[in-house]
Design a protein around this motif. Structure first.
Motif, PDB file in Angstrom:
ATOM      1  N   ILE A  45      28.534  21.889 -29.613  1.00  0.00           N
ATOM      2  CA  ILE A  45      27.313  21.837 -28.786  1.00  0.00           C
ATOM      3  C   ILE A  45      26.521  20.585 -29.107  1.00  0.00           C
ATOM      4  CG2 ILE A  45      25.073  22.947 -28.370  1.00  0.00           C
ATOM      5  CD1 ILE A  45      26.459  25.645 -28.841  1.00  0.00           C
ATOM      6  N   ARG A  46      26.431  20.257 -30.402  1.00  0.00           N
ATOM      7  CA  ARG A  46      25.635  19.118 -30.846  1.00  0.00           C
ATOM      8  C   ARG A  46      26.202  17.795 -30.318  1.00  0.00           C
ATOM      9  NH1 ARG A  46      26.091  19.973 -35.948  1.00  0.00           N
ATOM     10  NH2 ARG A  46      24.589  21.666 -35.928  1.00  0.00           N
ATOM     11  N   ILE A  47      27.519  17.679 -30.233  1.00  0.00           N
ATOM     12  CA  ILE A  47      28.113  16.419 -29.763  1.00  0.00           C
ATOM     13  C   ILE A  47      28.319  16.408 -28.250  1.00  0.00           C
ATOM     14  CG2 ILE A  47      29.257  16.029 -31.962  1.00  0.00           C
ATOM     15  CD1 ILE A  47      31.902  16.875 -30.637  1.00  0.00           C
ATOM     16  N   GLY A  48      27.964  17.511 -27.576  1.00  0.00           N
ATOM     17  CA  GLY A  48      28.010  17.534 -26.113  1.00  0.00           C
ATOM     18  C   GLY A  48      29.378  17.778 -25.516  1.00  0.00           C
ATOM     19  N   ASP A  49      30.275  18.422 -26.256  1.00  0.00           N
ATOM     20  CA  ASP A  49      31.604  18.749 -25.726  1.00  0.00           C
ATOM     21  C   ASP A  49      31.535  20.152 -25.120  1.00  0.00           C
ATOM     22  OD1 ASP A  49      34.295  19.299 -25.238  1.00  0.00           O
ATOM     23  OD2 ASP A  49      34.960  18.105 -26.951  1.00  0.00           O
ATOM     24  N   LYS A  50      31.236  20.203 -23.826  1.00  0.00           N
ATOM     25  CA  LYS A  50      30.971  21.479 -23.159  1.00  0.00           C
ATOM     26  C   LYS A  50      32.165  22.432 -23.211  1.00  0.00           C
ATOM     27  CE  LYS A  50      29.868  23.433 -18.615  1.00  0.00           C
ATOM     28  NZ  LYS A  50      29.673  23.144 -17.180  1.00  0.00           N
ATOM     29  N   GLU A  51      33.346  21.946 -22.828  1.00  0.00           N
ATOM     30  CA  GLU A  51      34.520  22.816 -22.727  1.00  0.00           C
ATOM     31  C   GLU A  51      34.900  23.397 -24.087  1.00  0.00           C
ATOM     32  OE1 GLU A  51      35.548  23.692 -19.858  1.00  0.00           O
ATOM     33  OE2 GLU A  51      34.141  22.306 -18.906  1.00  0.00           O
ATOM     34  N   LYS A  52      34.935  22.553 -25.095  1.00  0.00           N
ATOM     35  CA  LYS A  52      35.310  23.037 -26.433  1.00  0.00           C
ATOM     36  C   LYS A  52      34.233  23.962 -27.000  1.00  0.00           C
ATOM     37  CE  LYS A  52      38.453  19.359 -27.889  1.00  0.00           C
ATOM     38  NZ  LYS A  52      38.718  18.311 -28.891  1.00  0.00           N
ATOM     39  N   ALA A  53      32.973  23.678 -26.695  1.00  0.00           N
ATOM     40  CA  ALA A  53      31.888  24.525 -27.188  1.00  0.00           C
ATOM     41  C   ALA A  53      31.990  25.926 -26.592  1.00  0.00           C
ATOM     42  CB  ALA A  53      30.541  23.894 -26.836  1.00  0.00           C
ATOM     43  N   LEU A  54      32.235  26.016 -25.283  1.00  0.00           N
ATOM     44  CA  LEU A  54      32.357  27.324 -24.625  1.00  0.00           C
ATOM     45  C   LEU A  54      33.585  28.073 -25.136  1.00  0.00           C
ATOM     46  CD1 LEU A  54      31.424  26.367 -20.939  1.00  0.00           C
ATOM     47  CD2 LEU A  54      30.020  27.629 -22.579  1.00  0.00           C
ATOM     48  N   GLU A  55      34.678  27.333 -25.327  1.00  0.00           N
ATOM     49  CA  GLU A  55      35.896  27.949 -25.854  1.00  0.00           C
ATOM     50  C   GLU A  55      35.682  28.484 -27.264  1.00  0.00           C
ATOM     51  OE1 GLU A  55      40.421  26.533 -27.089  1.00  0.00           O
ATOM     52  OE2 GLU A  55      39.240  25.315 -25.677  1.00  0.00           O
ATOM     53  N   GLN A  56      34.996  27.722 -28.097  1.00  0.00           N
ATOM     54  CA  GLN A  56      34.749  28.130 -29.476  1.00  0.00           C
ATOM     55  C   GLN A  56      33.758  29.287 -29.542  1.00  0.00           C
ATOM     56  OE1 GLN A  56      36.491  26.981 -32.050  1.00  0.00           O
ATOM     57  NE2 GLN A  56      35.434  28.421 -33.407  1.00  0.00           N
ATOM     58  N   LEU A  57      32.770  29.308 -28.632  1.00  0.00           N
ATOM     59  CA  LEU A  57      31.823  30.423 -28.586  1.00  0.00           C
ATOM     60  C   LEU A  57      32.526  31.732 -28.228  1.00  0.00           C
ATOM     61  CD1 LEU A  57      28.721  28.750 -26.881  1.00  0.00           C
ATOM     62  CD2 LEU A  57      28.779  29.747 -29.174  1.00  0.00           C
ATOM     63  N   LYS A  58      33.490  31.655 -27.296  1.00  0.00           N
ATOM     64  CA  LYS A  58      34.263  32.855 -26.940  1.00  0.00           C
ATOM     65  C   LYS A  58      35.086  33.334 -28.135  1.00  0.00           C
ATOM     66  CE  LYS A  58      34.698  31.899 -21.987  1.00  0.00           C
ATOM     67  NZ  LYS A  58      35.628  31.542 -20.874  1.00  0.00           N
ATOM     68  N   LEU A  59      35.651  32.377 -28.869  1.00  0.00           N
ATOM     69  CA  LEU A  59      36.414  32.748 -30.061  1.00  0.00           C
ATOM     70  C   LEU A  59      35.507  33.362 -31.123  1.00  0.00           C
ATOM     71  CD1 LEU A  59      39.131  32.717 -31.506  1.00  0.00           C
ATOM     72  CD2 LEU A  59      38.663  30.381 -32.254  1.00  0.00           C
ATOM     73  N   THR A  60      34.316  32.805 -31.264  1.00  0.00           N
ATOM     74  CA  THR A  60      33.350  33.350 -32.227  1.00  0.00           C
ATOM     75  C   THR A  60      32.951  34.767 -31.845  1.00  0.00           C
ATOM     76  OG1 THR A  60      32.493  31.110 -32.578  1.00  0.00           O
ATOM     77  CG2 THR A  60      31.132  32.933 -33.364  1.00  0.00           C
ATOM     78  N   GLU A  61      32.850  35.034 -30.541  1.00  0.00           N
ATOM     79  CA  GLU A  61      32.466  36.368 -30.076  1.00  0.00           C
ATOM     80  C   GLU A  61      33.490  37.421 -30.478  1.00  0.00           C
ATOM     81  OE1 GLU A  61      31.076  38.640 -25.950  1.00  0.00           O
ATOM     82  OE2 GLU A  61      31.893  36.607 -25.884  1.00  0.00           O
ATOM     83  N   THR A  62      34.770  37.032 -30.510  1.00  0.00           N
ATOM     84  CA  THR A  62      35.811  37.993 -30.923  1.00  0.00           C
ATOM     85  C   THR A  62      35.677  38.363 -32.392  1.00  0.00           C
ATOM     86  OG1 THR A  62      37.398  36.225 -31.475  1.00  0.00           O
ATOM     87  CG2 THR A  62      37.403  37.050 -29.204  1.00  0.00           C
ATOM     88  N   LYS A  63      34.995  37.521 -33.159  1.00  0.00           N
ATOM     89  CA  LYS A  63      34.782  37.799 -34.579  1.00  0.00           C
ATOM     90  C   LYS A  63      33.427  38.479 -34.836  1.00  0.00           C
ATOM     91  CE  LYS A  63      38.466  35.230 -35.383  1.00  0.00           C
ATOM     92  NZ  LYS A  63      39.748  35.804 -35.861  1.00  0.00           N
ATOM     93  N   THR A  64      32.698  38.768 -33.753  1.00  0.00           N
ATOM     94  CA  THR A  64      31.328  39.283 -33.866  1.00  0.00           C
ATOM     95  C   THR A  64      31.277  40.746 -33.463  1.00  0.00           C
ATOM     96  OG1 THR A  64      30.487  37.091 -33.308  1.00  0.00           O
ATOM     97  CG2 THR A  64      28.934  38.915 -33.164  1.00  0.00           C
ATOM     98  N   VAL A  65      30.566  41.548 -34.255  1.00  0.00           N
ATOM     99  CA  VAL A  65      30.452  42.981 -33.995  1.00  0.00           C
ATOM    100  C   VAL A  65      29.031  43.343 -33.561  1.00  0.00           C
ATOM    101  CG1 VAL A  65      30.638  45.294 -34.970  1.00  0.00           C
ATOM    102  CG2 VAL A  65      32.282  43.506 -35.641  1.00  0.00           C
ATOM    103  N   ALA A  66      28.016  42.845 -34.246  1.00  0.00           N
ATOM    104  CA  ALA A  66      26.620  43.219 -33.981  1.00  0.00           C
ATOM    105  C   ALA A  66      26.172  42.718 -32.604  1.00  0.00           C
ATOM    106  CB  ALA A  66      25.711  42.650 -35.067  1.00  0.00           C
ATOM    107  N   VAL A  67      25.430  43.584 -31.886  1.00  0.00           N
ATOM    108  CA  VAL A  67      24.944  43.239 -30.544  1.00  0.00           C
ATOM    109  C   VAL A  67      23.973  42.061 -30.605  1.00  0.00           C
ATOM    110  CG1 VAL A  67      23.626  44.068 -28.548  1.00  0.00           C
ATOM    111  CG2 VAL A  67      25.256  45.583 -29.679  1.00  0.00           C
ATOM    112  N   GLY A  68      23.111  42.054 -31.621  1.00  0.00           N
ATOM    113  CA  GLY A  68      22.143  40.967 -31.760  1.00  0.00           C
ATOM    114  C   GLY A  68      22.812  39.620 -31.918  1.00  0.00           C
ATOM    115  N   GLN A  69      23.879  39.556 -32.701  1.00  0.00           N
ATOM    116  CA  GLN A  69      24.609  38.307 -32.899  1.00  0.00           C
ATOM    117  C   GLN A  69      25.351  37.896 -31.631  1.00  0.00           C
ATOM    118  OE1 GLN A  69      27.006  39.250 -36.369  1.00  0.00           O
ATOM    119  NE2 GLN A  69      25.470  38.392 -37.757  1.00  0.00           N
TER     120      GLN A  69
END
Length: 322
Positions: A45-69
């Motif tokens: 996100i910081r370097i402005g790579d939209k596609e990789k940022a969205l892809e990595q956020l989706k991957l991070t979501e698979t590792k996330t359990v809490a609704v707040g996170q």
């Protein structure tokens, strides 16, 4: 072949995140693995790579359990959407956030979502809904990652002026303590709001002229600049004419501090577009208002709907008889 320093920096940073994630997966727990993935998302996100940022956020979501996170990940996605003006991404993310709140969510994040949705509505010209969402977030604003509180008040006042009636504007905006503490820090905004409510139309036009450049330079308001200019003038002209059955064009021009020719041209455009309910007597130099009767309009609408219902019933009765 020479390799640029920028390329080397990005290469080493990418290797660093791969190593950090691999190390967390081998030696640490699930929360550390998630944190490593999140850190990589924020880097993209910081370097402005939209596609990789969205892809990595989706991957991070698979590792996330809490609704707040999960909600926090949606907010990061929304920030990307607003940066790139990707309204499809923003709309889907807002819907996703609302679904997450049905599973459970805290009020702080819910109030932040109101500001995100309000900004989306304003950026897509739904000023009425944006006003309601902004006003509902004045006392609980914490969305500083989008803009400072002064900018939030700027948006709230601008959208309220063209969306609220005079009584609501007084109660919710003019007298709102949260707005009063900030509004004078924003050039011309206090004069813009108060001169409209106090019917000081000449001062209103001067303040409006001072705000136009700020509105034009705003990335969210710029696409709607001409539309907003028309809506504001419709509000102020309607407010002035509401007090009169008839008034001379010269008197109106004097009240607004403009020439008779300017106000004549302005009003003719708004009348032709159906924005103002009046007519111009050019010979006598007089404006005559012909505001529609609300009760009569409601009566006519009821009659029309009743006729439509009777026709449907008659058609249904013929089918039943057959």
């Amino acid at each position: 072949m020479l390799i640029s320093d920028e390329f080397l920096f990005l290469f080493y940073r990418t290797c660093f995140w791969h190593y950090r994630i691999a190390d967390a997966e081998e030696n640490l727990g699930e929360s550390e693995v998630r944190e490593a993935h999140l850190a990589k998302s924020l880097y993209y996100i910081r370097i402005g790579d939209k596609e990789k940022a969205l892809e990595q956020l989706k991957l991070t979501e698979t590792k996330t359990v809490a609704v707040g996170q999960k909600m926090d990940l949606v907010f990061y996605t929304l920030q990307i959407g607003f940066f790139y003006m990707d309204f499809d991404l923003i709309s889907k993310s807002i819907d996703k956030a609302k679904n997450l709140f049905e599973e459970g969510g805290d009020w702080e994040r819910k109030n932040r979502l109101k500001v995100y949705e309000g900004l989306y509505c304003m950026a897509t010209r739904n000023f009425k809904k944006a006003t309601d969402l902004f006003l509902g977030s004045i006392s609980t604003f914490t969305t500083y990652e989008l803009f400072p509180y002064e900018t939030f008040i700027f948006y709230t006042v601008l959208t309220s002026i063209i969306s609220l009636d005079r009584v609501s504007l007084k109660q919710k905006v003019v007298d709102a303590p949260e707005i009063l503490t900030v509004i004078r820090k924003i050039p011309n905004l206090s004069e813009f709001l108060n001169s409209l409510y106090d019917c000081q139309y000449k001062s209103f036009f001067l303040a409006f002229a001072g705000l136009t450049e700020q509105i034009k330079l705003d990335c969210y308001l710029h696409p709607h600049f001409r539309f907003y200019m028309r809506e504001v003038r419709t509000v102020v002209y309607s407010q002035f004419l509401e007090s009169y059955k008839s008034v001379t064009i010269e008197a109106m021009a004097k009240a607004f501090g403009v020439t008779v020719e300017f106000i004549d041209l302005e009003l003719s455009r708004f009348i032709a577009a159906g924005k103002l309910h009046c007519k111009i007597d050019k010979v006598a130099g007089v404006l005559e208002t012909n505001r529609p009767d609300a009760k009569n309009a409601l009566y006519q609408a009821t009659i029309k709907q009743g006729d439509f219902l009777l026709n449907r019933i008659q058609k249904l009765s013929r089918v039943i008889d057959l």
